[in-house]
Design a protein around this motif. Structure first.
Motif, short mmCIF file in Angstrom:
data_model
loop_
_atom_site.label_atom_id
_atom_site.label_comp_id
_atom_site.label_asym_id
_atom_site.label_seq_id
_atom_site.Cartn_x
_atom_site.Cartn_y
_atom_site.Cartn_z
N VAL A 38 95.52 37.81 -0.67
CA VAL A 38 93.76 36.64 -0.71
C VAL A 38 94.58 35.82 -0.01
O VAL A 38 95.86 34.85 0.71
CB VAL A 38 95.13 36.25 -2.45
CG1 VAL A 38 93.59 35.32 -2.80
CG2 VAL A 38 94.72 37.62 -3.53
N ARG A 39 94.19 35.18 0.55
CA ARG A 39 94.25 34.12 1.29
C ARG A 39 93.30 33.22 0.79
O ARG A 39 92.35 32.98 -0.72
CB ARG A 39 93.46 34.27 2.87
CG ARG A 39 93.64 35.04 3.68
CD ARG A 39 93.53 34.77 5.03
NE ARG A 39 92.30 36.24 4.90
CZ ARG A 39 91.75 36.62 5.85
NH1 ARG A 39 91.78 35.98 7.17
NH2 ARG A 39 90.91 37.39 6.03
N PRO A 40 93.68 31.74 0.46
CA PRO A 40 92.85 30.34 -0.30
C PRO A 40 90.83 30.29 0.18
O PRO A 40 90.86 31.06 1.16
CB PRO A 40 92.76 29.38 0.78
CG PRO A 40 94.60 30.26 1.39
CD PRO A 40 94.38 30.91 1.50
N GLN A 42 89.66 32.93 -0.36
CA GLN A 42 88.92 34.76 -0.69
C GLN A 42 89.19 35.36 -1.74
O GLN A 42 90.56 35.62 -1.83
CB GLN A 42 89.06 34.82 0.97
CG GLN A 42 87.94 34.21 2.05
CD GLN A 42 88.30 35.16 3.24
OE1 GLN A 42 89.66 35.65 3.82
NE2 GLN A 42 87.45 34.78 3.51
N GLU A 44 90.79 39.25 -3.23
CA GLU A 44 91.23 39.70 -2.61
C GLU A 44 90.54 41.36 -1.83
O GLU A 44 89.61 41.95 -2.28
CB GLU A 44 92.61 40.90 -3.77
CG GLU A 44 93.22 41.49 -2.95
CD GLU A 44 94.44 42.30 -4.54
OE1 GLU A 44 94.91 41.70 -4.44
OE2 GLU A 44 93.35 42.65 -5.12
#
Length: 114
Positions: A38-40, A42, A44
């Motif tokens: 997971v990115r800030p 967005q 998974e």
């Protein structure tokens, strides 16, 4: 389908329970890759690649008035598997009743008594 809905509209009788019986084939798959982290901002991310592990069949009993359900899994879906599901319905799940009103969904269009 109307027969099944009419069956469930009938009043509850503990000596003649209304039970829905349904079945569903499922594919057994597993993922071949790990999801991206997971990115800030967005969610998974998952890949679309999977490994096939065969199929199974789910047999489902539901008693709508009691909120009871039972799922049995078999490796295949045959007439014999269907018939073998009726044995625990009568002898294990509802041995004390006089009659069972069975609503059969999905693959069979008839409802009946057991």
């Amino acid at each position: 389908m109307e027969d099944v809905l009419d069956l469930y509209a009938e009043p509850y009788d503990p000596h003649c329970p209304q039970v829905c019986f349904d079945e569903s084939p499922v594919q057994l798959v597993s993922e071949t890759r790990r999801p991206l982290p997971v990115r800030p901002g967005q969610p998974e991310c998952y890949g679309y690649e999977y490994k096939h592990h065969g199929t199974a069949n789910l047999f489902l009993f539901v008693h709508p008035w009691l909120g009871w359900c039972q799922v049995n899994v078999t490796a295949r879906r045959t007439k014999q598997d269907f018939a073998q599901q009726m044995h625990p319905l009568v002898d294990v799940y509802f041995p004390q009743v006089d009659q069972i009103r069975l609503g059969v969904c999905r693959t069979c269009s008839a409802s009946g008594n057991i």
